[in-house]
Design an enzyme around this catalytic site. Structure first.
Site, PDB file in Angstrom:
ATOM      1  N   LYS A  22      44.716  56.858  39.022  1.00  0.00           N
ATOM      2  CA  LYS A  22      44.323  56.775  40.433  1.00  0.00           C
ATOM      3  C   LYS A  22      43.295  55.666  40.643  1.00  0.00           C
ATOM      4  CE  LYS A  22      40.964  59.554  42.259  1.00  0.00           C
ATOM      5  NZ  LYS A  22      39.957  58.844  43.052  1.00  0.00           N
ATOM      6  N   ASN A  23      42.214  55.696  39.841  1.00  0.00           N
ATOM      7  CA  ASN A  23      41.114  54.770  40.121  1.00  0.00           C
ATOM      8  C   ASN A  23      41.433  53.323  39.760  1.00  0.00           C
ATOM      9  OD1 ASN A  23      39.685  56.812  41.254  1.00  0.00           O
ATOM     10  ND2 ASN A  23      38.376  57.189  39.476  1.00  0.00           N
ATOM     11  N   ARG A  92      37.358  56.602  49.320  1.00  0.00           N
ATOM     12  CA  ARG A  92      36.315  55.673  48.912  1.00  0.00           C
ATOM     13  C   ARG A  92      36.883  54.262  48.729  1.00  0.00           C
ATOM     14  NH1 ARG A  92      30.837  55.132  48.707  1.00  0.00           N
ATOM     15  NH2 ARG A  92      30.170  53.999  46.871  1.00  0.00           N
ATOM     16  N   CYS A 116      35.062  61.700  48.167  1.00  0.00           N
ATOM     17  CA  CYS A 116      34.542  63.048  47.921  1.00  0.00           C
ATOM     18  C   CYS A 116      33.039  63.102  48.199  1.00  0.00           C
ATOM     19  CB  CYS A 116      34.751  63.426  46.451  1.00  0.00           C
ATOM     20  SG  CYS A 116      36.449  63.820  46.036  1.00  0.00           S
ATOM     21  N   ARG A 121      26.349  58.049  47.629  1.00  0.00           N
ATOM     22  CA  ARG A 121      27.300  56.967  47.379  1.00  0.00           C
ATOM     23  C   ARG A 121      27.090  55.746  48.284  1.00  0.00           C
ATOM     24  NH1 ARG A 121      33.159  59.434  46.162  1.00  0.00           N
ATOM     25  NH2 ARG A 121      33.159  57.807  44.617  1.00  0.00           N
ATOM     26  N   PRO A 122      25.887  55.141  48.246  1.00  0.00           N
ATOM     27  CA  PRO A 122      25.646  53.948  49.064  1.00  0.00           C
ATOM     28  C   PRO A 122      26.485  52.763  48.595  1.00  0.00           C
ATOM     29  CG  PRO A 122      23.816  54.306  47.560  1.00  0.00           C
ATOM     30  CD  PRO A 122      24.730  55.483  47.401  1.00  0.00           C
ATOM     31  N   ILE A 123      26.584  51.718  49.431  1.00  0.00           N
ATOM     32  CA  ILE A 123      27.361  50.535  49.041  1.00  0.00           C
ATOM     33  C   ILE A 123      26.459  49.291  48.997  1.00  0.00           C
ATOM     34  CG2 ILE A 123      29.528  51.503  49.898  1.00  0.00           C
ATOM     35  CD1 ILE A 123      29.337  49.562  52.275  1.00  0.00           C
ATOM     36  N   ASP A 124      25.146  49.538  48.823  1.00  0.00           N
ATOM     37  CA  ASP A 124      24.173  48.437  48.856  1.00  0.00           C
ATOM     38  C   ASP A 124      24.462  47.333  47.826  1.00  0.00           C
ATOM     39  OD1 ASP A 124      23.346  50.796  47.240  1.00  0.00           O
ATOM     40  OD2 ASP A 124      21.819  49.412  46.516  1.00  0.00           O
ATOM     41  N   GLN A 125      24.964  47.700  46.648  1.00  0.00           N
ATOM     42  CA  GLN A 125      25.194  46.680  45.599  1.00  0.00           C
ATOM     43  C   GLN A 125      26.359  45.755  45.976  1.00  0.00           C
ATOM     44  OE1 GLN A 125      22.958  46.439  42.881  1.00  0.00           O
ATOM     45  NE2 GLN A 125      21.973  47.873  44.285  1.00  0.00           N
ATOM     46  N   ASP A 304      33.658  62.073  35.888  1.00  0.00           N
ATOM     47  CA  ASP A 304      34.840  62.716  36.485  1.00  0.00           C
ATOM     48  C   ASP A 304      35.393  63.846  35.626  1.00  0.00           C
ATOM     49  OD1 ASP A 304      34.545  60.848  38.450  1.00  0.00           O
ATOM     50  OD2 ASP A 304      36.164  59.556  37.769  1.00  0.00           O
ATOM     51  N   ILE A 326      25.160  60.528  37.155  1.00  0.00           N
ATOM     52  CA  ILE A 326      25.756  59.550  38.085  1.00  0.00           C
ATOM     53  C   ILE A 326      25.651  60.008  39.548  1.00  0.00           C
ATOM     54  CG2 ILE A 326      27.804  58.125  38.597  1.00  0.00           C
ATOM     55  CD1 ILE A 326      26.912  57.684  35.702  1.00  0.00           C
ATOM     56  N   ARG A 396      44.781  64.664  46.119  1.00  0.00           N
ATOM     57  CA  ARG A 396      44.456  63.232  46.233  1.00  0.00           C
ATOM     58  C   ARG A 396      44.545  62.540  44.884  1.00  0.00           C
ATOM     59  NH1 ARG A 396      38.815  62.587  47.761  1.00  0.00           N
ATOM     60  NH2 ARG A 396      39.310  60.609  46.786  1.00  0.00           N
TER      61      ARG A 396
HETATM   62  N1  EPU Z   1      25.760  53.283  43.611  1.00  0.00           N
HETATM   63  C1  EPU Z   1      24.734  52.800  44.392  1.00  0.00           C
HETATM   64  N2  EPU Z   1      24.969  51.661  45.123  1.00  0.00           N
HETATM   65  C2  EPU Z   1      26.163  51.044  45.116  1.00  0.00           C
HETATM   66  C3  EPU Z   1      27.193  51.539  44.325  1.00  0.00           C
HETATM   67  C4  EPU Z   1      26.967  52.680  43.578  1.00  0.00           C
HETATM   68  O1  EPU Z   1      23.653  53.360  44.435  1.00  0.00           O
HETATM   69  O2  EPU Z   1      26.302  50.028  45.827  1.00  0.00           O
HETATM   70  C5  EPU Z   1      25.554  54.503  42.825  1.00  0.00           C
HETATM   71  C6  EPU Z   1      26.392  55.660  43.373  1.00  0.00           C
HETATM   72  O3  EPU Z   1      25.731  56.327  44.424  1.00  0.00           O
HETATM   73  C7  EPU Z   1      26.580  56.523  42.159  1.00  0.00           C
HETATM   74  C8  EPU Z   1      26.639  55.503  41.025  1.00  0.00           C
HETATM   75  O4  EPU Z   1      26.020  54.301  41.512  1.00  0.00           O
HETATM   76  O5  EPU Z   1      25.465  57.339  41.993  1.00  0.00           O
HETATM   77  C9  EPU Z   1      28.009  55.191  40.504  1.00  0.00           C
HETATM   78  O6  EPU Z   1      28.833  54.760  41.535  1.00  0.00           O
HETATM   79  P1  EPU Z   1      30.088  53.831  41.280  1.00  0.00           P
HETATM   80  O7  EPU Z   1      30.009  52.705  42.250  1.00  0.00           O
HETATM   81  O8  EPU Z   1      30.263  53.550  39.840  1.00  0.00           O
HETATM   82  O9  EPU Z   1      31.253  54.774  41.685  1.00  0.00           O
HETATM   83  P2  EPU Z   1      32.438  54.430  42.618  1.00  0.00           P
HETATM   84  O10 EPU Z   1      32.962  53.059  42.366  1.00  0.00           O
HETATM   85  O11 EPU Z   1      32.110  54.838  44.004  1.00  0.00           O
HETATM   86  C10 EPU Z   1      34.294  55.170  40.923  1.00  0.00           C
HETATM   87  C11 EPU Z   1      35.378  56.192  40.974  1.00  0.00           C
HETATM   88  C12 EPU Z   1      34.764  57.576  40.862  1.00  0.00           C
HETATM   89  C13 EPU Z   1      34.000  57.668  39.548  1.00  0.00           C
HETATM   90  C14 EPU Z   1      32.973  56.534  39.430  1.00  0.00           C
HETATM   91  C15 EPU Z   1      32.372  56.514  38.058  1.00  0.00           C
HETATM   92  C16 EPU Z   1      37.020  55.118  42.378  1.00  0.00           C
HETATM   93  C17 EPU Z   1      37.718  55.074  43.672  1.00  0.00           C
HETATM   94  N3  EPU Z   1      36.089  56.063  42.243  1.00  0.00           N
HETATM   95  O12 EPU Z   1      33.477  55.482  42.044  1.00  0.00           O
HETATM   96  O13 EPU Z   1      35.835  58.481  40.840  1.00  0.00           O
HETATM   97  O14 EPU Z   1      33.320  58.891  39.495  1.00  0.00           O
HETATM   98  O15 EPU Z   1      33.598  55.271  39.696  1.00  0.00           O
HETATM   99  O16 EPU Z   1      31.229  55.780  38.030  1.00  0.00           O
HETATM  100  O17 EPU Z   1      37.313  54.356  41.469  1.00  0.00           O
HETATM  101  C18 EPU Z   1      36.886  60.559  41.079  1.00  0.00           C
HETATM  102  O18 EPU Z   1      37.927  60.001  40.706  1.00  0.00           O
HETATM  103  O19 EPU Z   1      36.760  61.796  41.168  1.00  0.00           O
HETATM  104  C19 EPU Z   1      35.737  59.718  41.419  1.00  0.00           C
HETATM  105  C20 EPU Z   1      34.720  60.142  42.164  1.00  0.00           C
END
Ligand code: EPU
Length: 415
Positions: A22-23, A92, A116, A121-125, A304, A326, A396
């Site tokens: 999926k991811n 997401r 979820c 889950r901010p997108i600041d980065q 996960d 995480i 999903r």
């Molecule tokens: N984070 C920030 N700022 C950002 C981005 C992330 O603070 O700009 C924090 C998040 O809040 C979190 C951590 O960094 O605490 C990790 O977030 P990451 O960006 O790695 O996660 P993601 O890309 O949103 C993907 C998977 C998740 C999986 C994580 C593992 C997808 C669509 N989702 O999420 O999958 O847990 O990587 O790090 O690829 C799932 O499949 O159940 C799932 C949630």
């Protein structure tokens, strides 16, 4: 609203074939937007998340054909318009379109992504990386308008190795001028899969799978054929099912290296595992030993799989701890496991599990995708009947879950 009903305590034997990840698929599909010709992706799982992305592609005017896990995407003539919030908030991964459209058209209008509810889950980065490449971002409520005269490579240091921010930076930088360097990049296999896909189209990306990734921009990306990697989280979930109930349960189409952190923990617990080049054969041991687990980015123990393995820890003899590093809100499954008879307490980011405890069937709710997987595993070992509501979260992410578990002996239905 659909429910899953499970009559527990059936042994599992036979073979489960793992689907495409999926991811990985949810990043490859938006990445196809960057291509100036047609792309073909094999092994795409047919789950609601991939279907939501097809909805976005179709809305943008791309031609998509999805049959028998093969997806052909022609995004040569798409119209870059604002993606409606009701589609982008379904998942997401919709935010990969932010980066792909910005990278291709230097403009994108989109809302904050869904996903979820397991933390803030901010997108600041991601937004920081866009700015470093020269984009201007206007934020109004939850809507972002991101524009650039041109995107120029730069040095992006990620505060944490975020999967989403790493992939978004790669997507935005692929057609930028000059070289972008990502430091502290995520090393997950899904990042590598996206980089290989783009390189197959003619991109110049090196270092994916390490913490430093370099992207040298190119002007054009050509047609290519690619394959989604096997889903390591789906594989891990069924490996845990094998640990709990397996009688030589075979899990095939896996990349063993991708689940190594789990395999080692299962071996510590005492589970019988035979490993092949692309399969495992798993049987339940007489006793389960306790272990402690801490979630980390790849190659550490995947967050996960934290909720699914909690079900197994309820069967271990003694006290085990799980530390979730995480996400701040990924223990919503615990209240339901306790309702089924588990003895788990949560303090801050640590769950303490006392075992072994007998689990009994009752009505529980899947609050998020992996909580749903945890409760399916709990239902499989519980006495009596377990009913899981809110299963749209589970559907999903797990392709044909009912069929796959039924084929190996589980009594599970979707009603
Ligand atoms: N984070 C920030 N700022 C950002 C981005 C992330 O603070 O700009 C924090 C998040 O809040 C979190 C951590 O960094 O605490 C990790 O977030 P990451 O960006 O790695 O996660 P993601 O890309 O949103 C993907 C998977 C998740 C999986 C994580 C593992 C997808 C669509 N989702 O999420 O999958 O847990 O990587 O790090 O690829 C799932 O499949 O159940 C799932 C949630």
């Amino acid at each position: 609203m659909q429910k899953i009903t499970i009559h527990g305590k059936q042994k599992l034997s036979g073979t489960i074939t793992i689907s495409g990840a999926k991811n990985s698929a949810v990043a490859l599909i938006p990445a196809a937007v960057l291509c100036d010709e047609k792309t073909t992706i094999f092994n795409v799982p047919n789950i609601s998340d991939t279907n939501a992305l097809i909805e976005i592609l179709t809305f943008l005017g791309a031609k998509v054909n999805f049959e028998n896990e093969k997806m052909v995407i022609d995004s040569s003539n798409i119209e870059n318009k604002e993606i409606p919030e009701e589609i982008s908030n379904k998942l997401r991964a919709s935010y990969y379109f932010m980066a792909a459209l910005l990278g291709k058209y230097k403009k994108v209008e989109m809302h904050f992504p869904g996903g979820c509810s397991i933390g803030a889950r901010p997108i600041d980065q991601t937004l920081k990386a866009f700015k470093i490449l020269g984009a201007k971002i206007v934020e109004e409520k939850d809507k972002y308008t991101i524009t650039a005269d041109e995107l120029i490579g730069g040095n992006v240091y990620l505060d944490m190795p975020s999967v989403g921010a790493t992939i978004n930076t790669i997507l935005a930088a692929t057609k930028a001028k000059g070289t972008t360097v990502i430091e502290n990049a995520a090393k997950e296999p899904e990042v590598v899969n996206v980089a290989i896909f783009l390189n197959n189209m003619g991109a110049k990306i090196t270092g994916a799978g390490t913490s430093e990734i370099r992207i040298t921009g190119v002007n054009k990306l050509h047609s290519c054929i690619h394959e989604v990697i096997p889903d390591r989280i789906e594989a891990g979930t069924y490996m845990i099912a094998g640990a709990l109930l397996g009688d030589k349960l075979k899990i095939e189409n896996v990349i063993p290296e991708h689940v190594e952190a789990l395999t080692l923990k299962l071996k510590d617990i005492g589970v019988n595992i035979e490993e092949g080049t692309d399969y495992f054969i798993i049987s339940r041991p007489d006793k389960f030993k306790v272990v402690n687990i801490k979630t980390l980015g790849y190659p550490g123990f995947a967050t996960d799989l934290q909720q699914p393995i909690t079900t197994l820890l309820t069967q271990c003899e003694g006290v085990s701890n799980i530390e979730e590093t995480i996400y701040e809100n990924r223990f919503q499954n615990v209240a339901y496991l306790n309702k089924m008879g588990a003895d788990i307490s949560v303090y801050k980011d640590i769950a303490t599990i006392k075992g072994p405890t007998k689990l009994h069937g009752c009505e529980v709710a899947a609050t998020d995708l992996r909580a749903g997987a945890c409760l399916v595993l709990a239902g499989l070992i519980a006495d009596g009947t377990t009913t899981i509501t809110n299963v749209e979260h589970l559907l999903r992410g797990y392709e044909k879950i009912i069929q796959k578990l039924t084929n190996v002996g589980a009594k599970i239905e979707l009603n």
